[in-house]
Write a protein that holds these residues in place. Sequence first.
Motif, PDB file in Angstrom:
ATOM      1  N   LEU A   1       0.822  -1.409   0.216  1.00 28.78           N
ATOM      2  CA  LEU A   1      -0.004   0.255  -0.307  1.00 28.78           C
ATOM      3  C   LEU A   1       0.486   1.301  -0.010  1.00 28.78           C
ATOM      4  CD1 LEU A   1      -3.063   0.952   0.226  1.00 28.78           C
ATOM      5  CD2 LEU A   1      -2.573   0.782   2.762  1.00 28.78           C
ATOM      6  N   PHE A   2       0.464   2.186  -0.978  1.00 33.06           N
ATOM      7  CA  PHE A   2       1.541   3.652  -0.981  1.00 33.06           C
ATOM      8  C   PHE A   2       0.124   4.800  -1.384  1.00 33.06           C
ATOM      9  CE2 PHE A   2       2.272   1.752  -5.227  1.00 33.06           C
ATOM     10  CZ  PHE A   2       1.920   2.725  -6.068  1.00 33.06           C
ATOM     11  N   ARG A   3       0.764   5.072  -1.071  1.00 33.37           N
ATOM     12  CA  ARG A   3       0.124   7.045  -1.514  1.00 33.37           C
ATOM     13  C   ARG A   3       0.753   8.006  -2.621  1.00 33.37           C
ATOM     14  NH1 ARG A   3      -2.176   5.550   2.945  1.00 33.37           N
ATOM     15  NH2 ARG A   3      -3.886   5.377   3.600  1.00 33.37           N
ATOM     16  N   THR A   4       0.128   8.567  -3.571  1.00 31.57           N
ATOM     17  CA  THR A   4       1.203   9.674  -4.239  1.00 31.57           C
ATOM     18  C   THR A   4       0.580  10.842  -4.580  1.00 31.57           C
ATOM     19  OG1 THR A   4      -0.464   8.922  -6.439  1.00 31.57           O
ATOM     20  CG2 THR A   4       1.491   7.629  -5.812  1.00 31.57           C
ATOM     21  N   ALA A   5       1.435  12.159  -5.059  1.00 29.60           N
ATOM     22  CA  ALA A   5       0.241  12.901  -4.528  1.00 29.60           C
ATOM     23  C   ALA A   5      -0.348  13.373  -5.967  1.00 29.60           C
ATOM     24  CB  ALA A   5       1.719  14.179  -4.650  1.00 29.60           C
ATOM     25  N   ALA A   6       0.132  12.827  -6.799  1.00 30.36           N
ATOM     26  CA  ALA A   6      -1.587  12.947  -7.827  1.00 30.36           C
ATOM     27  C   ALA A   6      -1.720  11.312  -8.098  1.00 30.36           C
ATOM     28  CB  ALA A   6       0.683  12.791  -9.347  1.00 30.36           C
ATOM     29  N   GLU A   7      -2.240  11.700  -9.160  1.00 26.42           N
ATOM     30  CA  GLU A   7      -3.035  10.503  -9.186  1.00 26.42           C
ATOM     31  C   GLU A   7      -2.902   9.544  -9.631  1.00 26.42           C
ATOM     32  OE1 GLU A   7      -7.117  11.565 -11.487  1.00 26.42           O
ATOM     33  OE2 GLU A   7      -7.644  13.656  -9.455  1.00 26.42           O
ATOM     34  N   PRO A   8      -2.908   8.841 -10.416  1.00 28.10           N
ATOM     35  CA  PRO A   8      -2.257   8.278 -10.644  1.00 28.10           C
ATOM     36  C   PRO A   8      -1.254   7.758 -10.414  1.00 28.10           C
ATOM     37  CG  PRO A   8      -1.072   9.403 -12.447  1.00 28.10           C
ATOM     38  CD  PRO A   8      -2.004  10.237 -11.419  1.00 28.10           C
ATOM     39  N   SER A   9      -1.175   5.189 -10.614  1.00 28.52           N
ATOM     40  CA  SER A   9      -0.360   5.499  -9.875  1.00 28.52           C
ATOM     41  C   SER A   9       1.395   5.288 -10.540  1.00 28.52           C
ATOM     42  CB  SER A   9      -0.223   3.734  -9.745  1.00 28.52           C
ATOM     43  OG  SER A   9       0.674   2.880  -9.500  1.00 28.52           O
ATOM     44  N   LEU A  10       2.491   5.968 -10.123  1.00 27.59           N
ATOM     45  CA  LEU A  10       3.910   5.421 -10.226  1.00 27.59           C
ATOM     46  C   LEU A  10       4.568   5.359 -10.752  1.00 27.59           C
ATOM     47  CD1 LEU A  10       5.976   5.012  -7.729  1.00 27.59           C
ATOM     48  CD2 LEU A  10       5.554   7.449  -7.030  1.00 27.59           C
ATOM     49  N   LEU A  11       4.060   3.649 -11.237  1.00 24.43           N
ATOM     50  CA  LEU A  11       5.127   2.277 -11.310  1.00 24.43           C
ATOM     51  C   LEU A  11       5.206   2.064 -12.921  1.00 24.43           C
ATOM     52  CD1 LEU A  11       4.111   0.174  -8.264  1.00 24.43           C
ATOM     53  CD2 LEU A  11       6.003   1.865  -8.693  1.00 24.43           C
ATOM     54  N   PRO A  12       3.679   1.993 -13.388  1.00 25.31           N
ATOM     55  CA  PRO A  12       4.260   1.951 -14.717  1.00 25.31           C
ATOM     56  C   PRO A  12       4.719   2.686 -15.445  1.00 25.31           C
ATOM     57  CG  PRO A  12       1.125   1.936 -14.162  1.00 25.31           C
ATOM     58  CD  PRO A  12       2.255   2.350 -13.018  1.00 25.31           C
ATOM     59  N   GLY A  13       5.355   2.361 -16.249  1.00 23.34           N
ATOM     60  CA  GLY A  13       5.951   3.078 -17.234  1.00 23.34           C
ATOM     61  C   GLY A  13       7.857   3.470 -16.467  1.00 23.34           C
ATOM     62  N   ARG A  14       7.684   2.774 -15.023  1.00 24.78           N
ATOM     63  CA  ARG A  14       8.876   2.942 -14.540  1.00 24.78           C
ATOM     64  C   ARG A  14       9.682   2.132 -13.653  1.00 24.78           C
ATOM     65  NH1 ARG A  14       8.588   8.257 -10.322  1.00 24.78           N
ATOM     66  NH2 ARG A  14      10.455   7.872 -10.682  1.00 24.78           N
ATOM     67  N   LEU A  15       8.443   0.682 -13.741  1.00 26.68           N
ATOM     68  CA  LEU A  15       9.040  -0.391 -13.177  1.00 26.68           C
ATOM     69  C   LEU A  15       9.416  -0.953 -14.173  1.00 26.68           C
ATOM     70  CD1 LEU A  15       7.496  -1.473  -9.960  1.00 26.68           C
ATOM     71  CD2 LEU A  15      10.234  -0.784  -9.826  1.00 26.68           C
ATOM     72  N   PRO A  16      10.595  -2.200 -14.403  1.00 28.36           N
ATOM     73  CA  PRO A  16      10.659  -2.436 -15.659  1.00 28.36           C
ATOM     74  C   PRO A  16       9.196  -3.680 -16.020  1.00 28.36           C
ATOM     75  CG  PRO A  16      13.132  -3.166 -13.793  1.00 28.36           C
ATOM     76  CD  PRO A  16      12.015  -2.077 -13.758  1.00 28.36           C
ATOM     77  N   GLU A  17       8.587  -4.077 -16.463  1.00 22.15           N
ATOM     78  CA  GLU A  17       7.795  -4.881 -16.748  1.00 22.15           C
ATOM     79  C   GLU A  17       7.702  -6.482 -15.784  1.00 22.15           C
ATOM     80  OE1 GLU A  17       5.911  -5.278 -20.741  1.00 22.15           O
ATOM     81  OE2 GLU A  17       6.727  -2.684 -21.014  1.00 22.15           O
ATOM     82  N   ALA A  18       8.688  -7.257 -16.316  1.00 22.00           N
ATOM     83  CA  ALA A  18       9.011  -8.852 -15.786  1.00 22.00           C
ATOM     84  C   ALA A  18       8.793  -8.311 -13.923  1.00 22.00           C
ATOM     85  CB  ALA A  18      10.134  -9.203 -15.996  1.00 22.00           C
ATOM     86  N   LEU A  19       9.074  -7.236 -13.246  1.00 22.19           N
ATOM     87  CA  LEU A  19       8.937  -7.164 -11.950  1.00 22.19           C
ATOM     88  C   LEU A  19       7.411  -6.582 -11.510  1.00 22.19           C
ATOM     89  CD1 LEU A  19      10.420  -7.224  -9.449  1.00 22.19           C
ATOM     90  CD2 LEU A  19      11.136  -4.777  -9.317  1.00 22.19           C
ATOM     91  N   LEU A  20       6.908  -5.652 -12.569  1.00 28.30           N
ATOM     92  CA  LEU A  20       5.547  -5.558 -11.983  1.00 28.30           C
ATOM     93  C   LEU A  20       5.211  -6.299 -12.636  1.00 28.30           C
ATOM     94  CD1 LEU A  20       4.222  -2.757 -11.136  1.00 28.30           C
ATOM     95  CD2 LEU A  20       4.169  -2.030 -13.641  1.00 28.30           C
ATOM     96  N   ASP A  21       5.309  -7.110 -13.524  1.00 29.53           N
ATOM     97  CA  ASP A  21       3.703  -8.169 -14.069  1.00 29.53           C
ATOM     98  C   ASP A  21       3.669  -8.761 -12.929  1.00 29.53           C
ATOM     99  OD1 ASP A  21       3.399  -7.207 -15.987  1.00 29.53           O
ATOM    100  OD2 ASP A  21       4.475  -8.273 -17.424  1.00 29.53           O
ATOM    101  N   ARG A  22       4.468  -8.861 -11.439  1.00 31.17           N
ATOM    102  CA  ARG A  22       4.248 -10.347 -10.805  1.00 31.17           C
ATOM    103  C   ARG A  22       3.125  -9.533  -9.530  1.00 31.17           C
ATOM    104  NH1 ARG A  22       9.445 -11.683  -7.504  1.00 31.17           N
ATOM    105  NH2 ARG A  22       7.848 -12.927  -6.855  1.00 31.17           N
ATOM    106  N   TRP A  23       2.810  -8.709  -9.726  1.00 26.53           N
ATOM    107  CA  TRP A  23       1.468  -7.690  -8.734  1.00 26.53           C
ATOM    108  C   TRP A  23       0.583  -7.162  -9.234  1.00 26.53           C
ATOM    109  CZ3 TRP A  23       3.121  -7.325  -4.108  1.00 26.53           C
ATOM    110  CH2 TRP A  23       3.952  -7.901  -3.881  1.00 26.53           C
ATOM    111  N   GLU A  24      -0.443  -7.413  -8.919  1.00 25.57           N
ATOM    112  CA  GLU A  24      -1.652  -7.123  -9.413  1.00 25.57           C
ATOM    113  C   GLU A  24      -2.497  -5.575  -9.068  1.00 25.57           C
ATOM    114  OE1 GLU A  24      -6.010  -8.518  -9.170  1.00 25.57           O
ATOM    115  OE2 GLU A  24      -4.630  -9.623  -8.309  1.00 25.57           O
ATOM    116  N   TYR A  25      -2.950  -4.709  -9.492  1.00 29.56           N
ATOM    117  CA  TYR A  25      -2.887  -3.514  -9.264  1.00 29.56           C
ATOM    118  C   TYR A  25      -4.144  -3.665  -9.018  1.00 29.56           C
ATOM    119  CZ  TYR A  25      -4.018   1.569  -9.366  1.00 29.56           C
ATOM    120  OH  TYR A  25      -4.287   2.706  -8.353  1.00 29.56           O
ATOM    121  N   ARG A  26      -4.855  -2.973  -7.645  1.00 32.09           N
ATOM    122  CA  ARG A  26      -6.228  -3.818  -7.334  1.00 32.09           C
ATOM    123  C   ARG A  26      -7.308  -1.710  -8.195  1.00 32.09           C
ATOM    124  NH1 ARG A  26      -7.748  -7.570  -4.217  1.00 32.09           N
ATOM    125  NH2 ARG A  26      -6.286  -9.434  -4.609  1.00 32.09           N
TER     126      ARG A  26
END
Length: 406
Positions: A354-379
Amino acid sequence: MARQPNRKIAAAVVREDAEQKQRLLDRAFALAFKGLVYAQIWEDPVVDMEALAIEPGNRIATIASGGCNVFSYLVGDPAEIVAVDLNTAHVALNHLKRVAIQRLPDYNSFRRFFVDADSAANIADYRAFVRPHLDEVSRRYWEGRDLVGRRRINGFAHGLYKRGLLGNFIGVAHLVARMHRIDLRQFLEAKTIEEQRTIFDTKLAPFFDRKFIRWITDQRSSLFGLGIPPAQYDALADGKPMADVLRARLEKLACDFPLEENYFAWQAFGRRYGRGIKAPLPPYLQAENHAVVRDRAARVTMLHANMTDMLAAADAASFDRYVFLDAQDWMNDVQLTALWAEVSRTARPGARVLFRTAAEPSLLPGRLPEALLDRWEYRDEASRDYTRRDRSAIYGGVHLYVLKAA
């Protein structure tokens, strides 16, 4: 040793690849962030606990900040909470809270210490019940003096929530408002949510149209008091005038939740918690939770450390829940990748982040390697709902990720 905390904070905040002006602003923020920032954390623990779905036996890794959420999570019966922070003042505050929870003689003395936080009796209780059990480093911090020569522990005799970087910022906001003939404390006289809306529309909203307010909030250093570094300022603004962004966030705080349910509004408009027995409080300060929080307080492990470094030293598959507050807003892509690599290595099946961001969208897409981010499901849908119900109202997004089944 005195310089070490500054190096840790600077390493997290200063963008060495940025232009000189940006680096200077970052270093100024690191200096401001060295002392006590948050006497009260500004993330909603009720939303946190619902999103985290803490189960008995879970191990939680979290950033500590002011500790309100750390000790509130104990209500969920985790096996251990490992709380880390780069700020030594926050570490000392969390140690103080843990010992006070365990050693103060009853709920009334605990409530007076951390809810009222403005009685000379708190200093006597500190000496009698807390000081003998406090670690030496934390004791030196609380019995030392701040920049204006006041003993820090005396904050509990004169209004703790008026101190610290955020407390001072809110105090300045009240002063500026009074200079414009606005008494922010009048907001607490509202009896219904409709009255809250009327006060906001007639008194507070027009305040952000004043030329001075629009100019001052356009300066990146103006929000240091909110604990917002220059990099996060840019994410919060998202190309809009900062005065408009702050007005929208304040509108949510003032108008979306009844006063009798929102202690964040009491802190913003009154610089304290409410006085009555029915006043809204964080879970760890509520009478009905006192016994379980006291009995489980020893489950909190407090570390002066970087989250990534702490996880790197942990065993594989050793944590179930992770809470990053808004710290990722401060990170570059390399730092984000290092953090999430350790999260993925240490995560047990079904782990939640769980985390928060100043902007509305999650900051992870496009910044983490896809193989790493794909291990996690965004709710996605749940995250939007948590954002809507977060009573602190300051953040653009509350985000939940769940580890996918192998």
